[in-house]
Design a protein around this motif. Sequence first.
Motif, PDB file in Angstrom:
ATOM      1  N   MET A   1       0.373  -0.842  -0.722  1.00  0.00           N
ATOM      2  CA  MET A   1      -0.250   0.122   0.291  1.00  0.00           C
ATOM      3  C   MET A   1       0.936   1.170   0.583  1.00  0.00           C
ATOM      4  N   ARG A   2       0.689   2.316  -0.751  1.00  0.00           N
ATOM      5  CA  ARG A   2       1.312   3.526  -0.481  1.00  0.00           C
ATOM      6  C   ARG A   2      -0.182   4.524  -1.029  1.00  0.00           C
ATOM      7  N   VAL A   3       0.773   6.119  -0.869  1.00  0.00           N
ATOM      8  CA  VAL A   3       0.198   6.889  -0.683  1.00  0.00           C
ATOM      9  C   VAL A   3       0.999   8.000  -1.689  1.00  0.00           C
ATOM     10  N   ALA A   4      -0.230   8.896  -3.046  1.00  0.00           N
ATOM     11  CA  ALA A   4      -0.265   9.495  -3.865  1.00  0.00           C
ATOM     12  C   ALA A   4       0.694  10.584  -3.368  1.00  0.00           C
TER      13      ALA A   4
ATOM     14  N   LEU B   1       8.929  -6.642  -9.404  1.00  0.00           N
ATOM     15  CA  LEU B   1       8.659  -5.877  -8.357  1.00  0.00           C
ATOM     16  C   LEU B   1       8.933  -6.792  -6.415  1.00  0.00           C
ATOM     17  N   GLY B   2       9.901  -7.791  -7.268  1.00  0.00           N
ATOM     18  CA  GLY B   2       9.700  -8.671  -5.612  1.00  0.00           C
ATOM     19  C   GLY B   2      10.088  -7.655  -4.998  1.00  0.00           C
TER      20      GLY B   2
ATOM     21  N   GLY C   1      12.431   2.379  -5.979  1.00  0.00           N
ATOM     22  CA  GLY C   1      12.184   3.852  -5.336  1.00  0.00           C
ATOM     23  C   GLY C   1      12.974   3.551  -4.214  1.00  0.00           C
ATOM     24  N   LEU C   2      12.152   4.583  -3.448  1.00  0.00           N
ATOM     25  CA  LEU C   2      12.340   4.694  -1.798  1.00  0.00           C
ATOM     26  C   LEU C   2      12.219   4.024  -0.900  1.00  0.00           C
ATOM     27  N   HIS C   3      10.906   2.698  -0.883  1.00  0.00           N
ATOM     28  CA  HIS C   3      10.628   2.192  -0.342  1.00  0.00           C
ATOM     29  C   HIS C   3      11.218   0.775  -0.998  1.00  0.00           C
ATOM     30  N   TYR C   4      12.274   0.515  -2.291  1.00  0.00           N
ATOM     31  CA  TYR C   4      13.290  -0.799  -2.191  1.00  0.00           C
ATOM     32  C   TYR C   4      13.652  -1.281  -0.985  1.00  0.00           C
ATOM     33  N   CYS C   5      13.433  -2.625  -0.534  1.00  0.00           N
ATOM     34  CA  CYS C   5      13.893  -3.284  -0.176  1.00  0.00           C
ATOM     35  C   CYS C   5      15.537  -3.575   1.285  1.00  0.00           C
TER      36      CYS C   5
END
Length: 247
Positions: A131-134, A186-187, A191-195
């Motif tokens: 889940m993300r927020v635009a 996308l496993g 971006g900023l949320h890369y594992c």
Amino acid sequence: RNWELAIARGTDPDDLLSAHDVADRSRAGQEVVAYLHALIGQRRAHPTDDLLSMLVGVEEQGEVLTAAEVLGICVLLLVAGMETSINLIGNGMIALLRNPDQLALLRERPELTPAAVEEMLRYDTPTQFTMRVALTETTVAGHTFARGDGVIVLMASAGRDPAVFTDPDRFDITRYAAASAPRRHLGFSLGLHYCLGAPLARMEAETAIRTLIARAPGLSLATDTLTYLPSLIHRGVVSLPLDLSAD
């Protein structure tokens, strides 16, 4: 492991959880926080050569991580570092055992193991969605998301997108074998949320899978009936019975 399972189960939407699941999540959260809080205090007083002592001792521009920040990182490492890696290895082994030609190829060419792990992440990713927020108004496929709108990203669906992957429903451990082949899946998010733990997860999966198939040349599934975790977000089996001695 029991704490981690209860917390991971609790990451599904509350409407899909039973009262027992919610109670287990609460209990596990309280117990793991108490355990880690005490451990953080011990490491502050008596640092040792371990990750927690390094986190406690982190200092950047004169600022140190607070106990709450260290605690949050530890809980994240516990849940994300266990659940996803366990499921990556399990899902990957299932894919290999259900595609014997690919298992035979990997036995013949163990140097393909890193590429095989990338294909496992694409083919049967351990985290199905996030889940993300635009942050700004964004239009995707004709749908406009306003700033602040919630967005669900289906990583599992993206991994089977025929517009991106040739024959996406086929498990092919050579798909990422070419040196020039980008790791397009996308496993591990983007971006900023890369594992943060992606290199470690790759190392764990490559080592476990390479070792298992090398030590058990007759490896096979002990049953065709597998029970999956009761989770929307996490994709993995409750257990994976294997026959290590089959001819």
